[in-house]
Scaffold this active site. Structure first.
Site, short mmCIF file in Angstrom:
data_model
loop_
_atom_site.label_atom_id
_atom_site.label_comp_id
_atom_site.label_asym_id
_atom_site.label_seq_id
_atom_site.Cartn_x
_atom_site.Cartn_y
_atom_site.Cartn_z
N LEU A 125 -2.70 2.44 0.70
CA LEU A 125 -1.35 2.09 1.16
C LEU A 125 -0.34 2.50 0.10
CD1 LEU A 125 0.46 0.57 3.24
CD2 LEU A 125 0.15 -1.46 1.81
N HIS A 229 -0.52 -5.56 -9.63
CA HIS A 229 0.57 -4.75 -10.18
C HIS A 229 1.88 -5.25 -9.56
CE1 HIS A 229 3.09 -1.20 -10.74
NE2 HIS A 229 2.19 -0.73 -11.60
#
Length: 344
Positions: A125, A229
């Site tokens: 993604l 992240h």
């Protein structure tokens, strides 16, 4: 209009551009043209029914239908780990105790695992930073659920998604630095690239075979176990609102969390339904954004439309019907884009 469609051979240059913007850590989207071309070919052969289940994988792109610009990519692996082992760490506990000495220590421990073998996986993604607006991220991520709902028999009962872990703009991963590098003797970026280009044999050869006490890792590494992240935090939130949960499995490279859910409990899959479509001018009103998808396996399309998610007859413009490759009287799949927030 933004449209989700199956990847095509001509998309390879656009995917290379996207790969150059990831900043590292997105293993399945390496900036390597040969690898990306092979990925596209594998997706095409999957749609054509030419591959065994162990090799099947679907790839979709988000395209601006007016300009042809490819703004994002997403993918589904049908069944992971049936050819090459699919490794992660299970974060568990080992207890060391002595009644005689009155000592009891419950120690967090990493166990090498292949527990998700055979699961379907949401992967790859990535949305171009310039296009992170107007619900594009939601459309890109959740479009896969519409495909899985329409063609449920092609996927397994459990769906997993590996979230990108903590890594800085220079490719530094605290988890890798403290653990992986000691066994692999290479930088994170090198290991990530090898894995992304299909050279995975080194993982099984060099991975530590015994449990690892997390207390032996640096504090910085311990702190990022199961963390994502910063750019991945929105993607994690999207999946969690669809029913996905972190069950103490993490990536072997960067320590990012693996989320999982039973496929039939995913909100968008469970609540999507088929309605008849008609051409006209959609009713005006304060309607929520909804995912609308056709049921065409080889020419699958998804768009966003503001409409009543409970309608029995969906009115779409000629442009929307054209984007969906549908005609009046066809049945399309409809579901609200985001879950209704519960109030106390």
């Amino acid at each position: 209009m933004m449209v989700i469609r199956p990847v095509e051979r001509s998309d390879v240059s656009a995917l290379m551009q996207l790969a150059s913007k990831t900043g590292g850590g997105l293993t399945s989207l390496p900036a390597n043209e040969a690898t990306l071309s092979a990925r596209i070919e594998r997706a095409i052969k999957t749609w054509q029914g030419e591959l065994p289940k162990s090799e099947q994988g679907y790839v979709f792109v988000l395209e601006d239908s007016e300009t042809g610009t490819v703004a994002g990519i997403c993918a589904i692996e049908v069944a992971v780990g049936l050819n090459d082992p699919w490794h992660n760490y299970r974060v568990g506990t080992l207890v060391h105790a002595s009644k005689e000495l009155n000592v009891y220590n419950a120690l967090p421990t990493l166990f090498l695992s292949n527990d998700h073998t055979g699961s379907s996986e949401l992967c790859t993604l990535f949305l171009d930073p310039d296009w992170r607006k107007e619900g594009n991220g939601y459309l890109l991520s959740k479009s896969r659920f519409m495909f899985m709902a329409a063609f449920r028999d092609k996927f397994n009962d459990k769906v997993v998604a590996e979230m990108r872990g903590v890594i800085d703009e220079h490719g530094y991963s605290p988890f890798w630095q403290s653990l992986g590098k000691r066994f692999f003797s290479m930088d994170f970026s090198r290991a990530d690239f090898l894995c992304g280009t299909g050279q995975k044999a080194f993982i099984a050869e060099l991975m530590p075979k015994h449990p690892i006490y997390t207390h032996f890792l640096s504090q910085e590494a311990q702190d990022v176990i199961g963390q994502v992240h910063p750019q991945t935090a929105p993607a994690r939130a999207v999946l969690e609102k669809e029913g996905f949960r972190y069950r103490n499995y993490i990536d072997i490279f960067d320590g990012g969390p693996t989320l999982e859910c039973d496929i039939d409990r995913v909100r968008a899959i469970r609540k999507s339904r088929l309605v008849e479509v008609a051409e006209g001018q959609p009713a005006q009103g304060d309607f929520p954004a909804c995912l609308v998808a056709n049921e065409n396996y080889h020419h699958f399309r998804v768009v966003l439309a503001r409409t009543d998610p409970a309608t029995e007859r969906l009115i779409l413009t000629a442009a929307q019907l054209d984007a969906l490759k549908c005609h009046a009287g066809d049945r399309v799949r409809l579901v609200r884009l985001c879950a209704v927030e519960k109030t106390a």
